[in-house]
Design an enzyme around this catalytic site. Structure first.
Site, PDB file in Angstrom:
ATOM      1  N   ALA A  64       0.770  -1.303  -0.080  1.00 18.65           N
ATOM      2  CA  ALA A  64      -0.081   0.051  -0.132  1.00 18.65           C
ATOM      3  C   ALA A  64       0.819   1.301   0.102  1.00 18.65           C
ATOM      4  O   ALA A  64       2.105   1.166   0.462  1.00 18.65           O
ATOM      5  CB  ALA A  64      -0.859   0.132   1.302  1.00 18.65           C
ATOM      6  N   GLY A 109       0.698  -4.999   0.729  1.00 12.52           N
ATOM      7  CA  GLY A 109      -0.436  -5.124   0.263  1.00 12.52           C
ATOM      8  C   GLY A 109      -0.243  -5.759  -1.168  1.00 12.52           C
ATOM      9  O   GLY A 109      -0.962  -6.487  -1.840  1.00 12.52           O
ATOM     10  N   GLU A 112      -0.320  -9.280  -0.345  1.00 10.52           N
ATOM     11  CA  GLU A 112      -1.730  -9.505   0.281  1.00 10.52           C
ATOM     12  C   GLU A 112      -2.643  -9.851  -1.172  1.00 10.52           C
ATOM     13  O   GLU A 112      -3.757 -10.428  -1.169  1.00 10.52           O
ATOM     14  CB  GLU A 112      -2.357  -8.495   0.966  1.00 10.52           C
ATOM     15  CG  GLU A 112      -1.824  -8.443   2.470  1.00 10.52           C
ATOM     16  CD  GLU A 112      -2.088  -7.254   3.342  1.00 10.52           C
ATOM     17  OE1 GLU A 112      -1.659  -6.214   2.841  1.00 10.52           O
ATOM     18  OE2 GLU A 112      -2.450  -7.280   4.418  1.00 10.52           O
ATOM     19  N   GLU A 132       4.679  -4.649   7.696  1.00 10.26           N
ATOM     20  CA  GLU A 132       3.779  -3.582   8.286  1.00 10.26           C
ATOM     21  C   GLU A 132       4.238  -3.127   9.858  1.00 10.26           C
ATOM     22  O   GLU A 132       4.191  -2.133  10.087  1.00 10.26           O
ATOM     23  CB  GLU A 132       2.313  -3.886   8.277  1.00 10.26           C
ATOM     24  CG  GLU A 132       1.610  -3.993   6.920  1.00 10.26           C
ATOM     25  CD  GLU A 132       1.684  -5.196   6.047  1.00 10.26           C
ATOM     26  OE1 GLU A 132       2.812  -6.206   6.533  1.00 10.26           O
ATOM     27  OE2 GLU A 132       1.094  -5.273   5.060  1.00 10.26           O
TER      28      GLU A 132
HETATM   29  N1  CAA Z   1       4.446   3.129  -0.999  1.00  9.42           N
HETATM   30  C1  CAA Z   1       5.025   4.258  -1.736  1.00  9.42           C
HETATM   31  N2  CAA Z   1       5.935   4.353  -2.369  1.00  9.42           N
HETATM   32  C2  CAA Z   1       6.879   3.393  -2.527  1.00  9.42           C
HETATM   33  C3  CAA Z   1       6.426   2.161  -1.876  1.00  9.42           C
HETATM   34  C4  CAA Z   1       5.216   1.949  -1.136  1.00  9.42           C
HETATM   35  N3  CAA Z   1       4.610   0.856  -0.462  1.00  9.42           N
HETATM   36  N4  CAA Z   1       7.383   1.201  -2.224  1.00  9.42           N
HETATM   37  C5  CAA Z   1       8.462   1.888  -3.202  1.00  9.42           C
HETATM   38  N5  CAA Z   1       7.925   3.026  -2.969  1.00  9.42           N
HETATM   39  C6  CAA Z   1       8.568   4.156  -4.085  1.00  9.42           C
HETATM   40  C7  CAA Z   1       9.626   4.813  -3.495  1.00  9.42           C
HETATM   41  O1  CAA Z   1       9.217   5.731  -2.443  1.00  9.42           O
HETATM   42  C8  CAA Z   1      10.389   5.183  -4.531  1.00  9.42           C
HETATM   43  O2  CAA Z   1      10.168   6.446  -5.022  1.00  9.42           O
HETATM   44  P1  CAA Z   1      11.026   7.815  -5.242  1.00  9.42           P
HETATM   45  O3  CAA Z   1      11.688   7.236  -6.352  1.00  9.42           O
HETATM   46  O4  CAA Z   1       9.874   8.687  -5.617  1.00  9.42           O
HETATM   47  O5  CAA Z   1      11.785   8.081  -4.006  1.00  9.42           O
HETATM   48  C9  CAA Z   1      10.210   4.130  -5.656  1.00  9.42           C
HETATM   49  O6  CAA Z   1       9.203   3.651  -5.080  1.00  9.42           O
HETATM   50  C10 CAA Z   1      11.373   3.278  -5.815  1.00  9.42           C
HETATM   51  O7  CAA Z   1      11.662   2.656  -4.371  1.00  9.42           O
HETATM   52  P2  CAA Z   1      13.208   2.653  -3.650  1.00  9.42           P
HETATM   53  O8  CAA Z   1      13.880   3.886  -4.174  1.00  9.42           O
HETATM   54  O9  CAA Z   1      12.593   2.430  -2.176  1.00  9.42           O
HETATM   55  O10 CAA Z   1      13.691   1.415  -4.270  1.00  9.42           O
HETATM   56  P3  CAA Z   1      14.471   0.172  -3.606  1.00  9.42           P
HETATM   57  O11 CAA Z   1      14.916  -0.763  -4.675  1.00  9.42           O
HETATM   58  O12 CAA Z   1      15.563   0.997  -3.031  1.00  9.42           O
HETATM   59  O13 CAA Z   1      13.900  -0.616  -2.591  1.00  9.42           O
HETATM   60  C11 CAA Z   1      11.830  -1.865  -1.701  1.00  9.42           C
HETATM   61  C12 CAA Z   1      12.655  -1.484  -2.868  1.00  9.42           C
HETATM   62  C13 CAA Z   1      12.789  -2.763  -0.787  1.00  9.42           C
HETATM   63  C14 CAA Z   1      10.556  -2.432  -2.259  1.00  9.42           C
HETATM   64  C15 CAA Z   1      11.686  -0.502  -1.100  1.00  9.42           C
HETATM   65  O14 CAA Z   1      10.848   0.414  -1.949  1.00  9.42           O
HETATM   66  C16 CAA Z   1      10.561  -0.556   0.158  1.00  9.42           C
HETATM   67  O15 CAA Z   1      10.816  -1.093   1.086  1.00  9.42           O
HETATM   68  N6  CAA Z   1       9.256  -0.457  -0.102  1.00  9.42           N
HETATM   69  C17 CAA Z   1       8.241  -0.321   0.879  1.00  9.42           C
HETATM   70  C18 CAA Z   1       7.760  -1.929   0.957  1.00  9.42           C
HETATM   71  C19 CAA Z   1       6.778  -1.827   2.186  1.00  9.42           C
HETATM   72  O16 CAA Z   1       6.923  -1.570   3.434  1.00  9.42           O
HETATM   73  N7  CAA Z   1       5.363  -2.321   1.817  1.00  9.42           N
HETATM   74  C20 CAA Z   1       4.427  -2.346   2.895  1.00  9.42           C
HETATM   75  C21 CAA Z   1       3.559  -1.153   2.745  1.00  9.42           C
HETATM   76  S1  CAA Z   1       2.564  -1.196   4.117  1.00  9.42           S
HETATM   77  C22 CAA Z   1       1.033  -2.065   3.395  1.00  9.42           C
HETATM   78  O17 CAA Z   1       0.989  -2.615   2.493  1.00  9.42           O
HETATM   79  C23 CAA Z   1      -0.069  -2.069   4.508  1.00  9.42           C
HETATM   80  C24 CAA Z   1      -1.141  -2.914   3.960  1.00  9.42           C
HETATM   81  O18 CAA Z   1      -1.200  -3.881   4.448  1.00  9.42           O
HETATM   82  C25 CAA Z   1      -2.384  -2.328   3.400  1.00  9.42           C
END
Ligand code: CAA
Length: 264
Positions: A64, A109, A112, A132
């Site tokens: 998400a 998500g 999920e 999360e």
């Molecule tokens: N939400 C919003 N933006 C996201 C995102 C997310 N979940 N995941 C990645 N992005 C964006 C980053 O912010 C980045 O944007 P910018 O270029 O504008 O800075 C772009 O995607 C590329 O990401 P990274 O630079 O972070 O890429 P990376 O290769 O260094 O890392 C990654 C990849 C490990 C997947 C890392 O992006 C990450 O950890 N993302 C978040 C993963 C996460 O925690 N997901 C769970 C979200 S909570 C949820 O989903 C709740 C639920 O159950 C409903």
């Protein structure tokens, strides 16, 4: 016109791609709304199986949208969870079989939404996880429920409490995915599986999905009645008449269908 969803029908199968590559296909409200509309627009008279994937070679869905969630109040958080849950439940209960082709990160998500599909296959660079608790929230789009049902409560609790991501081979080992492919072969494998399913009697295939899904939510006495009713509903259909006539014709080609799960 959808900005973040690409929908393509190829004969009897369809491919739905979540396409927000610059955010690794993260699910914001707009993506969820567009996904909802795309599911509503599927022509179930012609489409017999759906493949769900993410754009690019790095990520299926990275969760998400954290930026959007970062300022939500308790009430808004609950509403955002409901929004995702409603769309994912619609996906889970689509009448046709669904295959998640997980082509990279399937986090939060993303994991999920893959679990809301009937079948998951993935590329060798796929990473699954429910990170999360590291963000101070619970999985909110069905993760606490579907992961425990798929891989068992012990493994689900370990993954969710520890927020530890797992690689494709471990996802295979714990039964989260059915098969792992080299990235370049994943979509062909998903489409081949969808096409194999699409060759079978559509009424019967849909009834199997309903029987398994609804049966898993009932106790065994109710579950076998669900099966009996769906079994009965197949009779007198063209599918049943033609399927059994093929067998009785003693046509070996049509009779014996052996399809390997994984052609590696
Ligand atoms: N939400 C919003 N933006 C996201 C995102 C997310 N979940 N995941 C990645 N992005 C964006 C980053 O912010 C980045 O944007 P910018 O270029 O504008 O800075 C772009 O995607 C590329 O990401 P990274 O630079 O972070 O890429 P990376 O290769 O260094 O890392 C990654 C990849 C490990 C997947 C890392 O992006 C990450 O950890 N993302 C978040 C993963 C996460 O925690 N997901 C769970 C979200 S909570 C949820 O989903 C709740 C639920 O159950 C409903």
């Amino acid at each position: 016109m959808a900005e973040f969803i690409v929908y393509e029908q190829k004969d009897k199968i369809a491919v739905l791609t979540i396409s927000r590559e610059k955010a690794l296909n993260a699910l914001n409200s707009q993506v969820l709304d567009e996904l909802d509309a795309a599911l509503d627009a599927i022509d179930f008279d012609t489409v017999r199986a759906l493949v769900l994937t993410g754009a690019g070679e790095k990520s299926f869905v990275a969760g998400a949208d954290i930026g959007e969630m970062s300022t939500l109040t308790k009430a808004e958080g609950e509403a955002f969870g409901k929004k995702g849950n409603d769309v994912f439940r619609k996906l889970e209960t689509l009448p046709i079989p669904t295959i998640a082709a997980v082509n990279g990160f399937a986090l939060g998500g993303g994991c999920e939404i893959s679990m809301s599909c009937d079948i998951r296959i993935c590329s060798d660079n796929a990473i699954f996880g429910q990170p999360e608790v590291g963000l101070g929230i619970t999985p909110g789009f069905g993760g606490t429920q579907r992961l425990a049902r798929l891989v068992g409560p012990g493994m689900a609790k370990q993954m969710i409490y520890s927020a530890r991501n797992i690689k494709a081979d471990e996802a295979l080992r714990i039964g989260l995915v059915n098969a792992v492919y080299p990235q370049e072969e994943l979509m062909a494998a998903a489409e081949k599986l969808a096409s194999t399913i699409a060759q079978n009697a559509p009424i019967a295939v849909r009834a199997c999905k309903k029987a398994i899904n609804e049966g898993l939510e009932a106790d065994m006495d109710e579950a076998i009645v669900i099966e009996e009713k769906l079994f009965g509903s197949c009779f007198e259909t063209e599918d049943q008449k033609a399927g059994m006539a093929n067998f009785l014709e003693k046509d070996k080609e049509k009779k014996l269908k052996v399809v390997p799960f994984q052609n590696k």
